[in-house]
Design an enzyme around this catalytic site. Structure first.
Site, PDB file in Angstrom:
ATOM      1  N   ASP A 240       7.274   1.060   0.509  1.00 42.20           N
ATOM      2  CA  ASP A 240       6.535  -0.191   0.416  1.00 42.20           C
ATOM      3  C   ASP A 240       6.221  -0.667   1.842  1.00 42.20           C
ATOM      4  O   ASP A 240       5.740   0.110   2.654  1.00 42.20           O
ATOM      5  CB  ASP A 240       7.356  -1.223  -0.390  1.00 42.20           C
ATOM      6  CG  ASP A 240       6.523  -2.416  -0.839  1.00 42.20           C
ATOM      7  OD1 ASP A 240       5.880  -2.320  -1.899  1.00 42.20           O
ATOM      8  OD2 ASP A 240       6.493  -3.429  -0.118  1.00 42.20           O
ATOM      9  N   TYR A 386       1.757 -10.236   3.814  1.00 38.75           N
ATOM     10  CA  TYR A 386       0.480  -9.734   3.305  1.00 38.75           C
ATOM     11  C   TYR A 386      -0.685 -10.360   4.070  1.00 38.75           C
ATOM     12  O   TYR A 386      -1.611  -9.660   4.503  1.00 38.75           O
ATOM     13  CB  TYR A 386       0.355 -10.035   1.806  1.00 38.75           C
ATOM     14  CG  TYR A 386       1.267  -9.196   0.954  1.00 38.75           C
ATOM     15  CD1 TYR A 386       0.794  -8.060   0.314  1.00 38.75           C
ATOM     16  CD2 TYR A 386       2.608  -9.526   0.802  1.00 38.75           C
ATOM     17  CE1 TYR A 386       1.631  -7.275  -0.460  1.00 38.75           C
ATOM     18  CE2 TYR A 386       3.461  -8.750   0.034  1.00 38.75           C
ATOM     19  CZ  TYR A 386       2.956  -7.621  -0.595  1.00 38.75           C
ATOM     20  OH  TYR A 386       3.797  -6.835  -1.348  1.00 38.75           O
ATOM     21  N   HIS A 443       8.671   2.939  -8.081  1.00 38.44           N
ATOM     22  CA  HIS A 443       8.443   2.323  -6.775  1.00 38.44           C
ATOM     23  C   HIS A 443       9.735   2.037  -6.020  1.00 38.44           C
ATOM     24  O   HIS A 443       9.798   2.200  -4.808  1.00 38.44           O
ATOM     25  CB  HIS A 443       7.653   1.029  -6.979  1.00 38.44           C
ATOM     26  CG  HIS A 443       7.259   0.359  -5.710  1.00 38.44           C
ATOM     27  ND1 HIS A 443       6.314   0.885  -4.848  1.00 38.44           N
ATOM     28  CD2 HIS A 443       7.676  -0.808  -5.135  1.00 38.44           C
ATOM     29  CE1 HIS A 443       6.156   0.079  -3.820  1.00 38.44           C
ATOM     30  NE2 HIS A 443       6.976  -0.948  -3.960  1.00 38.44           N
TER      31      HIS A 443
END
Length: 477
Positions: A240, A386, A443
């Protein structure tokens, strides 16, 4: 080859054929240019001393490394339980709907009740302190990290490995893997010393006070952390955000990074889009039969991405807005984060009434991760990563176009959000020496399959060491 020559000769015989040939050449020249002909952009400048806090100054920075203890205070627990119990009734789910509309409120009721009435706060606090926790100030940021140093017999070398998590995970993801990663084996002449930090703005690491702390800047923070701990050369691993940050570290500090292991390789290139579309016409041109279903049909892949990346747009544009709700409401935090632990483990979990959450995780494990965000009040600051990375400033640096020459190993889980074929990955990771393609896992790989994850990491470190020996490179730490 001979068939291709005949085909070209046939096209050249007519005007229409020449037009078709010109179109084919034009279309294929774009990905070929991006993959093989375009020169690598220059390495962006790196500021090793960039300051992210208003407190003190670089000249007054406290360089000490201090022990840290995770504490669940009675005041915090009382407040949390009150919020979990004294809240508005949740809207009931639609008839026949599981997790297709997001987190199923009927199932959420059970999780919130467990958190308030059954989650063993004292026991879990002890778990968080099972491994040594520390804090140290790097560039104005108080960075929290776990350091695990195994006892090794004479002749066994301790080598440092930096492990980085992502969102919505935390250092908690690695706890089940730590015993496997730090095991000492008669078949290995090395053992791993683990450095597991919380990203800035996550968990118990402080957040920046001004804009700009994107993934590229965090790479500098963690390089400085490793240097602070006395490591001039080290191995790195990430998934990630951790996968992107470690990839950037490999670009910025190739003389320090001995090897990169990732369970989420990043390739952002027009060529990837082109070949993905091309493969939808004839998949064998792009991907092998064993992994074809991970890329095609394209309609299913893109549909899943559209359904699962709405959060990314919100957090890349208005993280502080949604952060208000998540910071104030533990129910909102649980729904928002645990939804990812449902669908990102397996997409088909969206059709299960319980979201398949206990397929791989216990309630305690899931709530442990929530506690990393709730106790530290880091929901908002974590999501800012982000906005600080997916912006013009970052993309102008062209890190996506700079090849990684550090020896690399990767593991791709079957149910990861995206799959990239090996031959395309080698255009970015030019010294890709091993790739493991799993028929399981999602994930949160270290959390889901800690033993398999750890074995692959250890195998990769061994491969890195051999690679350096074969290239007559020194690996003194």
């Amino acid at each position: 080859m001979f068939t291709g020559i005949i085909f070209i000769a046939f096209l050249l015989r007519s005007k229409m054929g020449r037009i078709i040939l010109a179109i084919l050449v034009a279309v294929f020249s774009v990905p070929i240019y991006f993959l093989f002909l375009r020169s690598s952009p220059p390495l962006p400048p790196v500021d090793l001393d960039e300051w992210w806090s208003t407190a003190l100054s670089k000249s007054k920075q406290d360089d000490t490394i201090k022990p840290f203890k995770v504490e669940f205070s009675e005041v915090m627990i009382k407040d949390l339980k009150e919020r979990l119990r004294d809240r508005h009734p949740l809207a009931p789910p639609l008839e026949g709907v599981a997790f297709e509309y997001g987190f199923n409120s009927k199932h959420l009721e059970g999780i919130l009740k467990y958190w308030a009435d059954e989650y063993p706060f004292s026991e879990r606090e002890k778990l968080f302190n099972k491994y040594p926790n520390y804090k140290t100030n790097i560039q104005g940021l108080n960075i929290h990290f776990i350091r695990v140093t195994p006892q090794v017999p004479k002749g066994v070398e301790l080598v440092p490995l930096l492990l980085l998590h992502g969102w919505p995970g935390s250092v908690r993801e690695f706890f089940e893997a730590i015993p496997h990663l730090t095991s000492v084996s008669k078949d290995r002449n090395f053992a791993l010393e683990l450095i597991i930090p919380s990203l800035p703005g996550y968990g118990f690491s402080s957040a920046a006070v001004r804009p700009g702390l994107g993934a590229d800047k965090m790479a500098v923070v963690f390089r400085n952390l490793m240097n602070r701990l006395g490591f001039k050369k080290y191995y790195i691993q990430g998934g990630d955000w951790g996968g992107l940050i470690t990839s950037i570290m490999a670009i910025q500090f190739p003389e320090e990074v001995l090897g990169l292991h990732t369970n989420m390789p990043f390739l952002m290139s027009p060529a990837l889009t082109f070949f993905s579309v091309l493969g939808s016409i004839y998949p064998p041109l792009v991907v092998g039969s064993k992994t074809r279903d991970r890329m095609y049909p394209l309609s299913k892949v893109y549909s899943n991405l559209l359904e699962e990346t709405g959060y990314m747009h919100i957090q890349s544009t208005k993280p502080d807005t949604v952060g208000v709700a998540l910071s104030d409401s533990p129910a909102g935090l649980a729904a928002y984060i645990l939804e990812k632990f449902s669908s990102w483990t397996r997409m088909e979990h969206r059709s299960k009434p319980d979201g398949g959450l206990n397929f791989r995780f216990t309630n305690d494990q899931l709530i442990d991760n929530l506690m990393m965000y709730w106790t530290s009040n880091s929901a908002t600051t974590s999501m800012r990563l982000y906005a600080e990375t997916f912006n013009t400033r970052y993309f102008k640096l062209n890190y996506n176009e700079i090849p990684i020459k550090v020896p690399t190993c990767m593991i791709q889980a079957k149910h990861e959000l995206a799959y990239v074929p090996t031959w395309l990955l080698k255009t970015k990771y030019v010294n890709l020496i091993n790739e493991t393609v799993l028929d399981d896992g999602g994930h949160f790989l270290a959390f889901e399959l800690p033993k398999i994850f750890s074995e692959d990491v250890l195998k990769s470190i061994e491969s890195f060491r051999e690679w350096h020996r074969n290239n007559n490179e020194k690996t003194e730490l």
